[in-house]
Design a protein around this motif. Structure first.
Motif, PDB file in Angstrom:
ATOM      1  N   ALA A 270       0.837  -1.202   0.000  1.00 31.34           N
ATOM      2  CA  ALA A 270       0.000   0.000   0.000  1.00 31.34           C
ATOM      3  C   ALA A 270       0.871   1.251   0.000  1.00 31.34           C
ATOM      4  O   ALA A 270       1.960   1.259   0.575  1.00 31.34           O
ATOM      5  CB  ALA A 270      -0.936   0.009   1.207  1.00 31.34           C
ATOM      6  N   ILE A 271       0.354   2.296  -0.638  1.00 33.43           N
ATOM      7  CA  ILE A 271       1.039   3.593  -0.686  1.00 33.43           C
ATOM      8  C   ILE A 271       0.033   4.683  -0.348  1.00 33.43           C
ATOM      9  O   ILE A 271      -1.115   4.654  -0.807  1.00 33.43           O
ATOM     10  CB  ILE A 271       1.641   3.851  -2.082  1.00 33.43           C
ATOM     11  N   MET A 272       0.476   5.658   0.466  1.00 32.37           N
ATOM     12  CA  MET A 272      -0.356   6.816   0.805  1.00 32.37           C
ATOM     13  C   MET A 272       0.022   7.997  -0.082  1.00 32.37           C
ATOM     14  O   MET A 272       1.194   8.241  -0.351  1.00 32.37           O
ATOM     15  CB  MET A 272      -0.178   7.199   2.273  1.00 32.37           C
ATOM     16  N   THR A 273      -0.990   8.744  -0.514  1.00 36.37           N
ATOM     17  CA  THR A 273      -0.762   9.903  -1.370  1.00 36.37           C
ATOM     18  C   THR A 273      -0.419  11.149  -0.559  1.00 36.37           C
ATOM     19  O   THR A 273      -0.757  11.264   0.618  1.00 36.37           O
ATOM     20  CB  THR A 273      -2.004  10.210  -2.212  1.00 36.37           C
ATOM     21  N   ALA A 274       0.211  12.110  -1.233  1.00 39.89           N
ATOM     22  CA  ALA A 274       0.446  13.441  -0.669  1.00 39.89           C
ATOM     23  C   ALA A 274      -0.510  14.421  -1.323  1.00 39.89           C
ATOM     24  O   ALA A 274      -0.785  14.329  -2.516  1.00 39.89           O
ATOM     25  CB  ALA A 274       1.885  13.870  -0.924  1.00 39.89           C
ATOM     26  N   HIS A 275      -0.983  15.386  -0.555  1.00 36.55           N
ATOM     27  CA  HIS A 275      -1.846  16.439  -1.107  1.00 36.55           C
ATOM     28  C   HIS A 275      -0.980  17.580  -1.664  1.00 36.55           C
ATOM     29  O   HIS A 275      -1.236  18.761  -1.394  1.00 36.55           O
ATOM     30  CB  HIS A 275      -2.785  16.990  -0.041  1.00 36.55           C
ATOM     31  N   ILE A 276       0.034  17.226  -2.402  1.00 33.40           N
ATOM     32  CA  ILE A 276       0.966  18.223  -2.916  1.00 33.40           C
ATOM     33  C   ILE A 276       0.656  18.509  -4.380  1.00 33.40           C
ATOM     34  O   ILE A 276       0.509  17.585  -5.186  1.00 33.40           O
ATOM     35  CB  ILE A 276       2.429  17.751  -2.748  1.00 33.40           C
ATOM     36  N   ALA A 277       0.518  19.776  -4.727  1.00 26.85           N
ATOM     37  CA  ALA A 277       0.295  20.167  -6.118  1.00 26.85           C
ATOM     38  C   ALA A 277       1.636  20.495  -6.763  1.00 26.85           C
ATOM     39  O   ALA A 277       2.411  21.300  -6.235  1.00 26.85           O
ATOM     40  CB  ALA A 277      -0.629  21.371  -6.187  1.00 26.85           C
ATOM     41  N   ILE A 278       1.910  19.870  -7.902  1.00 29.82           N
ATOM     42  CA  ILE A 278       3.148  20.105  -8.653  1.00 29.82           C
ATOM     43  C   ILE A 278       2.726  20.605 -10.031  1.00 29.82           C
ATOM     44  O   ILE A 278       2.358  19.814 -10.910  1.00 29.82           O
ATOM     45  CB  ILE A 278       3.988  18.819  -8.737  1.00 29.82           C
ATOM     46  N   PRO A 279       2.750  21.920 -10.239  1.00 29.40           N
ATOM     47  CA  PRO A 279       2.086  22.526 -11.400  1.00 29.40           C
ATOM     48  C   PRO A 279       2.513  21.996 -12.763  1.00 29.40           C
ATOM     49  O   PRO A 279       1.666  21.933 -13.675  1.00 29.40           O
ATOM     50  CB  PRO A 279       2.428  24.017 -11.252  1.00 29.40           C
TER      51      PRO A 279
END
Length: 382
Positions: A270-279
């Motif tokens: 399993a992998i958890m996501t980041a709420h990071i925006a990379i334009p």
């Protein structure tokens, strides 16, 4: 009569042999040799829908209601040190798939054991009991003995040993999932995550993380690698602020190195996501980005395990939580976390059901996630 007896015996032997084969194949998927590259391993059983080994999971899915399916895609938190009316309703009525335990749920060892036992006893499908027991500054169970900070882990042997001992202690409590290790590559000492990460090169972070994954699995706990594709050197806490990372492709590729390395060498469930925006990839936070989850994580890195969002109640994910939930599923997430607000948890589940009925999300898409989730649970219960 004798002939009937021997026929029955033969059938029983076949059933037992099949059970052993299924269990053995499942275990091999997670704890197979990590010295081989991914291309040399057995086919990944998490998403191989054509394999006979997966028929029991598909059969179970075919008998589940839409409410049961959607519920399994949620990991929730609750306020108390006992099974309160809210969490009981979420398990019995909404069929949630997992519980995220925080410090507010913890008093002592015996209380935690009873709490988890009580939670499992009211759920028709075994729950994922998850926590953040990273060691160092991020621990939920301070009474446990293995509290080594991740930034103090420097060797492969130490990484596996720490994770194995930690998993044994968590499993004894009834915890079966740990949101660890952190693979974000952080170079700025003033950054949000710096003191919770491996203080080494990106490639070595992947190696140490892989050793921890192996240790957790051998100890009987499912690790969740986090936070893809990395919060990197952001200074502010994404729980309270939007997270924007203006980097170029070269820097992004460096941030991906730990994830590429761990997926090459280890069986990551399993992998958890980041709420990071990379334009330069997407204006959306990665949790909501099909380019990031469906494109880079699934297709480019060939990850076939369970994708779990970071908490959808964090400020950095933005938007209304109902639409965020729908968008994250359509982007490729399998499980959603909502830890703090009961009303938001109910809103998410109701909105997901509405989205399926309105064909904003297909039921086939729901079944794909459910398949991965139940395969993961079948290992834990087996």
């Amino acid at each position: 009569m004798a002939m009937v007896y021997y026929v029955c015996m033969f059938k029983n032997i076949l059933i037992i042999a099949l059970f052993i084969a299924v269990a053995g194949s499942t275990v091999f998927y997670f704890i197979g040799s990590t010295e081989q590259g991914k291309s040399e391993k057995e086919p990944n059983q998490l998403t191989n829908l054509k394999s006979p080994i997966d028929d029991p999971v598909k059969l179970k899915i075919s008998k589940m209601s839409l409410d049961e399916k959607i519920g399994q895609m949620m990991i929730i938190g609750f306020e108390n040190e006992y099974v309160d009316s809210h969490v009981e309703k979420m398990i019995k009525q909404y069929h949630v798939g997992g519980i995220n335990l925080l410090g507010r749920n913890v008093e002592n060892r015996n209380q935690v054991r009873k709490l988890i036992s009580d939670l499992q006893s009211i759920s028709q499908i075994p729950l994922l009991i998850a926590t953040d027991q990273e060691g160092g500054v991020m621990v939920r169970f301070k009474f446990l003995s293995e509290l080594t900070p991740q930034n103090k882990i420097i060797s492969i042997a130490q990484a596996e040993s720490v994770a194995f001992k930690r998993a044994q202690e968590l499993k004894e409590l009834g915890v079966n999932m740990n949101f660890s290790p952190i693979l974000d590559y952080v170079s700025d000492k003033n950054s949000y995550l710096y003191h919770r990460t491996f203080e080494t090169t990106p490639e070595n972070s992947g190696k140490l993380g892989g050793a921890m994954v192996n240790g957790y699995i051998k100890g009987g706990v499912m690790p969740v690698v986090k936070h893809f594709p990395g919060y990197s050197d952001i200074l502010s806490d994404p729980h309270n602020n939007k997270a924007l990372l203006r980097i170029n492709k070269e820097t992004f590729d460096i941030n991906l190195v730990p994830f590429k390395k761990i997926l090459l060498d280890s069986r990551v469930p399993a992998i958890m996501t980041a709420h990071i925006a990379i334009p330069f990839i997407s204006q959306k936070p990665s949790t909501l980005s099909s380019e990031m989850l469906g494109g880079i994580l699934r297709k480019q890195l060939q990850f076939e395990g369970v994708i779990i969002t970071d908490d959808l109640e964090m400020a950095s994910v933005g938007g209304s939580i109902e639409q965020v939930a729908v968008d994250s599923i359509n982007a490729g997430a399998d499980m959603l976390i909502s830890t703090f607000t009961p009303e938001k948890q109910v809103k998410i589940l109701n909105q997901l059901k509405k989205a399926v009925l309105n064909k904003e999300i297909t039921e086939k898409r729901i079944d794909e996630s459910l398949f991965r989730i139940l395969r993961l649970k079948s290992f834990l219960s087996g």
